[in-house]
Design an enzyme around this catalytic site. Structure first.
Site, PDB file in Angstrom:
ATOM      1  CB  SER A  97       1.398  13.365   5.477  1.00 16.40           C
ATOM      2  OG  SER A  97       0.875  12.264   4.651  1.00 16.40           O
TER       3      SER A  97
ATOM      4  CG  ASP B  29      -1.215  15.567   6.738  1.00 15.12           C
ATOM      5  OD1 ASP B  29      -0.834  14.714   7.516  1.00 15.12           O
ATOM      6  OD2 ASP B  29      -2.384  15.788   6.140  1.00 15.12           O
TER       7      ASP B  29
ATOM      8  CD  GLN C 133       1.392   8.582   5.556  1.00 12.99           C
ATOM      9  OE1 GLN C 133       0.786   8.242   6.149  1.00 12.99           O
ATOM     10  NE2 GLN C 133       2.726   8.902   5.875  1.00 12.99           N
TER      11      GLN C 133
ATOM     12  CD1 TRP D 156      -1.111   2.349   2.211  1.00  9.43           C
ATOM     13  CD2 TRP D 156      -2.846   1.804   0.973  1.00  9.43           C
ATOM     14  NE1 TRP D 156      -1.930   3.418   2.229  1.00  9.43           N
ATOM     15  CE2 TRP D 156      -3.100   3.116   1.357  1.00  9.43           C
ATOM     16  CE3 TRP D 156      -3.930   1.199   0.092  1.00  9.43           C
ATOM     17  CZ2 TRP D 156      -4.195   3.653   1.354  1.00  9.43           C
ATOM     18  CZ3 TRP D 156      -4.929   1.740  -0.178  1.00  9.43           C
ATOM     19  CH2 TRP D 156      -5.148   3.280   0.515  1.00  9.43           C
ATOM     20  CG  MET D 157       2.618   5.061  -1.944  1.00  8.31           C
ATOM     21  SD  MET D 157       3.682   5.380  -3.515  1.00  8.31           S
ATOM     22  CE  MET D 157       2.660   5.938  -4.746  1.00  8.31           C
ATOM     23  CG  ASN D 158      -1.746   7.058   2.233  1.00  8.71           C
ATOM     24  OD1 ASN D 158      -1.414   6.096   2.715  1.00  8.71           O
ATOM     25  ND2 ASN D 158      -2.388   8.211   3.018  1.00  8.71           N
ATOM     26  CG  ASP D 159      -1.168  11.381   2.089  1.00 11.84           C
ATOM     27  OD1 ASP D 159      -2.109  10.817   1.430  1.00 11.84           O
ATOM     28  OD2 ASP D 159      -1.488  12.067   3.066  1.00 11.84           O
TER      29      ASP D 159
ATOM     30  CD  GLU E  87      -7.020  14.046   5.246  1.00 15.05           C
ATOM     31  OE1 GLU E  87      -6.986  13.291   6.291  1.00 15.05           O
ATOM     32  OE2 GLU E  87      -7.064  13.700   4.120  1.00 15.05           O
TER      33      GLU E  87
HETATM   34  C1  FRU Z   1      -4.171  12.088   3.611  1.00 17.24           C
HETATM   35  C2  FRU Z   1      -4.042  11.584   4.875  1.00 17.24           C
HETATM   36  C3  FRU Z   1      -3.130  12.654   5.687  1.00 17.24           C
HETATM   37  C4  FRU Z   1      -2.509  11.594   6.778  1.00 17.24           C
HETATM   38  C5  FRU Z   1      -2.243  10.428   6.068  1.00 17.24           C
HETATM   39  C6  FRU Z   1      -2.480   9.173   6.644  1.00 17.24           C
HETATM   40  O1  FRU Z   1      -4.458  11.334   2.573  1.00 17.24           O
HETATM   41  O2  FRU Z   1      -5.314  11.371   5.495  1.00 17.24           O
HETATM   42  O3  FRU Z   1      -4.059  13.496   6.495  1.00 17.24           O
HETATM   43  O4  FRU Z   1      -1.305  12.170   7.396  1.00 17.24           O
HETATM   44  O5  FRU Z   1      -3.086  10.414   4.841  1.00 17.24           O
HETATM   45  O6  FRU Z   1      -1.932   8.103   5.923  1.00 17.24           O
END
Ligand code: FRU
Length: 477
Positions: free
Chosen positions: A77, A141, A36, A17-20, A190
């Site tokens: 983040s 963040d 992330q 998994w990867m997000n921000d 965010e």
């Molecule tokens: C945005 C968010 C950030 C948080 C991170 C957690 O996508 O919700 O606010 O730091 O993802 O993974």
């Protein structure tokens, strides 16, 4: 996503998994990209900072995980700076990361540093540097940068952005806030970013405050908005009325966008997470999940509606260009397809339409198969650009995924220009020099590789059309 969908030139994690995007900073010839990451699963979980570096923002080398969860919580983040003057006392030119720790719904801001070009990281013993600011929730963040002999932090806090300053990255003083009622407040705010840009490359400039909105954005779910105004080192003031909402992208998949600190030659380069919290956890993935948009060069331009962002793909992408097909000054007629002979899943398309006939719509269809197509079109009377993924491929994982998204776009004189990047599971559109952009994921069959140029209701003049087959980037150096 099966490997047929693994991008050829968009950044992805090696697995899971990867997000921000996090901690984007340029130092000593390398663009650092942290993200992330949940290293044990293809859904969100205990967050770490994954890490990669690049010399050209196109080819990436994966490095070991930079930050692991600790007694202060998961690593959410944040951003990274170069402490050129050793203000924090960790050494000259260290990389310092400022990030949120999340534990039991408490969010604190924390500090870590690296003395070896980001290869290993030490958490600051005095963490957290900002405690949870009761009674606010969702404080996270931090975006940190150096301005007027102080460190500045922009921190998202539910429906606003808080600002802090510090001489040394360790002691922070609250200096102001912006928001609570400005722009879109349909979701939690965010991942802020804050930077100054010249207007049309001239001597006048403005500050841009970018903010992720967690839900209820123009396409549904999460989206990225921005404000134009002034920042005096302590707080931000918008130059537009409270109810002005400016979206940075009109597609469904551009979130948590961040720009590089210290980017050479004054370029402001930004990328976002190519997904949406509505369905990020259920996209058809197996081994990996999540990718980033192409890096964009940010600028400001004056329009009839006011000062707006213009975003263009970075020039470095031209290195991926392979075989080129070129047309000039043709006429496009209904029922004809100039592009019948061309196929591809990784393409760059530059098209210029001249609208002086009776046509009602024109545009391109990409990733066309027997039952699949993704349409990027211009509705001429309505002056709207649209992105239609109602038949783009797999979409049953989320009810609202198969949708059509639109944006207002006035022609430039009589011209509409589209700059489009097609990858294995995404399409990005930059229209009229980046005034309107769309970033969207799609899951077509591997065999859907057809292309169509279409016009409806009459003919349209084609100023110029270039189609490049793109070579894969090296995403695991
Ligand atoms: C945005 C968010 C950030 C948080 C991170 C957690 O996508 O919700 O606010 O730091 O993802 O993974």
């Amino acid at each position: 996503m099966s490997d047929a969908h693994r991008p050829a030139f968009h950044f992805t994690p090696p697995a899971h998994w990867m997000n921000d995007p996090n901690g984007l900073v340029y130092y000593d010839g390398e663009y650092h990209l942290f993200y992330q990451h949940h290293p044990g699963s293809s859904v969100w979980g205990p967050m770490h900072w994954g890490h990669a570096v690049s010399r050209d923002l196109i080819n990436w080398r994966h490095l070991p995980i930079a930050l692991y969860p600790d007694e202060h919580g998961m690593i959410f983040s944040g951003s990274t700076v170069v402490d050129w003057n050793n203000t924090a006392g960790f050494g000259e030119e260290v990389l310092a990361a400022v990030y949120t720790c999340h534990k039991d719904y408490q969010e604190t801001q924390n500090l870590a540093y690296s003395t070896d070009r980001g290869r290993s990281w030490t958490k600051y013993a005095g963490n957290p540097v900002i405690p949870h600011p009761v009674p606010l929730s969702d404080c996270r963040d931090p975006k940190v940068f150096w301005s007027n002999d102080l460190w500045v932090m922009a921190l998202a806090a539910k429906d606003r952005v808080l600002f802090y300053t510090s001489p040394n990255l360790k002691q922070w003083e609250f200096s102001g806030s912006f928001g609570s009622g400005y722009g879109s407040t349909s979701g939690v705010w965010e991942t802020p970013d804050l930077f100054q840009l010249p207007i049309d490359g001239g001597s006048e400039s403005r500050w841009v405050l970018m903010v992720g909105v967690g839900d209820g954005a123009s396409t549904g779910g999460s989206g990225t908005q921005y404000f134009i105004g002034d920042f005096d080192g302590k707080s931000f003031v918008s130059e537009n009325p409270k109810n002005t909402v400016l979206w940075a992208d009109f597609g469904a998949d551009y979130y948590a966008a961040q720009s590089w600190n210290e980017s050479p030659n004054g370029r402001r380069i930004m990328l976002g997470w190519l997904s949406n919290w509505q369905y990020a956890a259920v996209t058809p993935s197996e081994a990996w999940r999540g990718m980033f948009s192409l890096p964009r060069q940010m600028s400001l331009t004056r329009t009839a509606d006011g000062i707006r962002l213009a975003q263009r793909p970075i020039v470095e992408l031209q290195a991926l260009r392979g075989e080129r097909n070129h047309w000039q000054d043709g006429i496009i007629n209904p029922e004809e397809n100039l592009l019948a002979g061309i196929r591809g899943e990784c393409l760059e398309i530059l098209a210029e339409f001249e609208l002086d006939g009776h046509a009602t719509a024109c545009g391109l269809r990409v990733r066309v198969g027997k039952e699949e197509q993704t349409t990027i079109g211009y509705a001429i009377r309505q002056q709207t650009l649209f992105f239609d993924r109602t038949r783009s491929g797999k979409s049953d994982f989320y009810a609202g995924f198969a949708a059509r998204h639109t944006a207002q776009l006035a022609p430039h004189g009589k011209r509409v220009s589209l700059h489009i990047f097609v990858d294995r599971s995404s399409v990005e559109v930059f229209a009229n020099d980046g005034l309107v952009t769309f970033c969207e994921i799609i899951f077509p069959s591997a065999s859907s590789q057809g292309l169509e140029l279409f016009v409806e209701g009459g003919s349209v003049k084609l100023g110029q059309l270039d189609i490049y087959h793109l070579k894969p980037a090296n995403l695991c150096l």
